[in-house]
Design a protein around this motif. Structure first.
Motif, PDB file in Angstrom:
ATOM      1  N   SER A 121       0.866  -1.181   0.000  1.00  0.00           N
ATOM      2  CA  SER A 121       0.000   0.000   0.000  1.00  0.00           C
ATOM      3  C   SER A 121       0.900   1.227   0.000  1.00  0.00           C
ATOM      4  N   ASP A 122       0.344   2.354  -0.426  1.00  0.00           N
ATOM      5  CA  ASP A 122       1.186   3.527  -0.609  1.00  0.00           C
ATOM      6  C   ASP A 122       0.734   4.728   0.208  1.00  0.00           C
ATOM      7  N   GLY A 123      -0.050   4.561   1.231  1.00  0.00           N
ATOM      8  CA  GLY A 123      -0.469   5.717   2.001  1.00  0.00           C
ATOM      9  C   GLY A 123      -0.614   5.405   3.459  1.00  0.00           C
ATOM     10  N   PRO A 124       0.402   5.345   4.242  1.00  0.00           N
ATOM     11  CA  PRO A 124       1.837   5.492   4.021  1.00  0.00           C
ATOM     12  C   PRO A 124       2.429   4.235   3.368  1.00  0.00           C
ATOM     13  N   PRO A 125       3.628   4.323   2.790  1.00  0.00           N
ATOM     14  CA  PRO A 125       4.229   3.154   2.133  1.00  0.00           C
ATOM     15  C   PRO A 125       4.383   1.990   3.106  1.00  0.00           C
ATOM     16  N   HIS A 126       3.811   0.847   2.733  1.00  0.00           N
ATOM     17  CA  HIS A 126       3.859  -0.328   3.600  1.00  0.00           C
ATOM     18  C   HIS A 126       3.960  -1.574   2.735  1.00  0.00           C
ATOM     19  N   VAL A 127       4.876  -2.466   3.090  1.00  0.00           N
ATOM     20  CA  VAL A 127       5.077  -3.725   2.373  1.00  0.00           C
ATOM     21  C   VAL A 127       5.097  -4.844   3.400  1.00  0.00           C
ATOM     22  N   GLU A 128       4.340  -5.908   3.138  1.00  0.00           N
ATOM     23  CA  GLU A 128       4.386  -7.086   4.000  1.00  0.00           C
ATOM     24  C   GLU A 128       4.191  -8.331   3.166  1.00  0.00           C
ATOM     25  N   VAL A 129       4.766  -9.425   3.637  1.00  0.00           N
ATOM     26  CA  VAL A 129       4.650 -10.689   2.926  1.00  0.00           C
ATOM     27  C   VAL A 129       3.217 -11.197   3.094  1.00  0.00           C
ATOM     28  N   ALA A 130       2.638 -11.748   2.008  1.00  0.00           N
ATOM     29  CA  ALA A 130       1.244 -12.169   2.049  1.00  0.00           C
ATOM     30  C   ALA A 130       1.056 -13.408   2.921  1.00  0.00           C
ATOM     31  N   GLU A 131       1.973 -14.345   2.832  1.00  0.00           N
ATOM     32  CA  GLU A 131       1.874 -15.575   3.607  1.00  0.00           C
ATOM     33  C   GLU A 131       2.981 -15.556   4.664  1.00  0.00           C
ATOM     34  N   ALA A 132       2.656 -14.998   5.824  1.00  0.00           N
ATOM     35  CA  ALA A 132       3.675 -14.743   6.847  1.00  0.00           C
ATOM     36  C   ALA A 132       4.124 -15.999   7.586  1.00  0.00           C
ATOM     37  N   PHE A 133       3.353 -17.072   7.526  1.00  0.00           N
ATOM     38  CA  PHE A 133       3.685 -18.250   8.329  1.00  0.00           C
ATOM     39  C   PHE A 133       4.043 -19.465   7.500  1.00  0.00           C
ATOM     40  N   GLY A 134       4.338 -19.293   6.236  1.00  0.00           N
ATOM     41  CA  GLY A 134       4.712 -20.431   5.418  1.00  0.00           C
ATOM     42  C   GLY A 134       5.232 -19.982   4.065  1.00  0.00           C
ATOM     43  N   GLY A 135       5.808 -20.903   3.346  1.00  0.00           N
ATOM     44  CA  GLY A 135       6.276 -20.622   1.999  1.00  0.00           C
ATOM     45  C   GLY A 135       7.633 -19.945   1.959  1.00  0.00           C
ATOM     46  N   LEU A 136       8.068 -19.677   0.744  1.00  0.00           N
ATOM     47  CA  LEU A 136       9.373 -19.057   0.544  1.00  0.00           C
ATOM     48  C   LEU A 136       9.388 -17.579   0.932  1.00  0.00           C
ATOM     49  N   GLY A 137       8.227 -16.945   0.967  1.00  0.00           N
ATOM     50  CA  GLY A 137       8.162 -15.546   1.378  1.00  0.00           C
ATOM     51  C   GLY A 137       8.603 -15.358   2.818  1.00  0.00           C
ATOM     52  N   ARG A 138       8.215 -16.281   3.676  1.00  0.00           N
ATOM     53  CA  ARG A 138       8.634 -16.221   5.080  1.00  0.00           C
ATOM     54  C   ARG A 138      10.152 -16.338   5.185  1.00  0.00           C
ATOM     55  N   GLU A 139      10.730 -17.239   4.405  1.00  0.00           N
ATOM     56  CA  GLU A 139      12.178 -17.437   4.440  1.00  0.00           C
ATOM     57  C   GLU A 139      12.924 -16.243   3.848  1.00  0.00           C
TER      58      GLU A 139
END
Length: 179
Positions: A121-139
């Motif tokens: 999101s861009d108001g304010p700029p915020h980035v988070e991993v969609a799958e926080a408890f599994g997958g390669l995104g967590r790693e």
């Protein structure tokens, strides 16, 4: 002892009911800022969303772009970053960025995958991993060395499909975190 309140006189009632221009202006500005803050996150451009994801600092104190470049250098024969997709879904106040890559187990052709998703999101700029408890995104969020270990584990599971099926079936009952 309870003190009784007195009734307002006709002169006081008229003063209480009138609005000052300053109060009206303040109320209008507050309502306008609230309405603008709600509509702003959906207006993230594709380039801005990709820049926010690539520049996002992970828990390993490096950016996502640096972690992916490190993984490409560490495993040049088995991992290669493909392209990133930017998606907007109706009714969601954020933009979804999917990072696609190629995994190549030894002795087999490369297989494409898009298993790392970020919400932006861009108001304010915020980035988070969609799958926080599994997958390669967590790693990937945990750090670049941990991401490379997770890639190795994923490649091992792709080499042996029976082990992957068994691992997927038993994953809900596994009490150990195998990061």
């Amino acid at each position: 002892m309870v003190k009784r309140s007195r009734a307002a006189t006709p002169g006081e009632a008229g003063r209480l009911a009138t609005w000052s221009p300053r109060a009206a202006l303040t109320t209008a500005l507050v309502l306008a800022s609230l309405a603008g803050a709600r509509a702003q996150p959906a207006d993230v451009s594709d380039a801005r969303a990709l820049a926010l994801v690539r520049g996002h600092r992970t828990h390993g104190f490096v950016t996502v772009g640096q972690s992916l470049a490190y993984a490409e250098r560490a495993r040049p024969q088995s991992f290669r970053l493909a392209r990133a997709r930017v998606e907007r879904r109706a009714g969601e106040p954020f933009t979804r960025v999917r990072l696609c890559y190629w995994l190549r187990p030894a002795g087999r052709p490369a297989e494409p995958a898009c298993g790392i998703d970020y919400l932006v999101s861009d108001g304010p700029p915020h980035v988070e991993v969609a799958e926080a408890f599994g997958g390669l995104g967590r790693e990937l969020e945990a750090g670049r060395e941990r991401f490379v270990r997770a890639l190795d584990r994923e490649l091992d599971l792709r080499r042996d499909p029976a082990a992957k099926a068994l691992d997927d079936a038993l994953a809900p009952f596994d009490p150990y975190d195998r990061r």
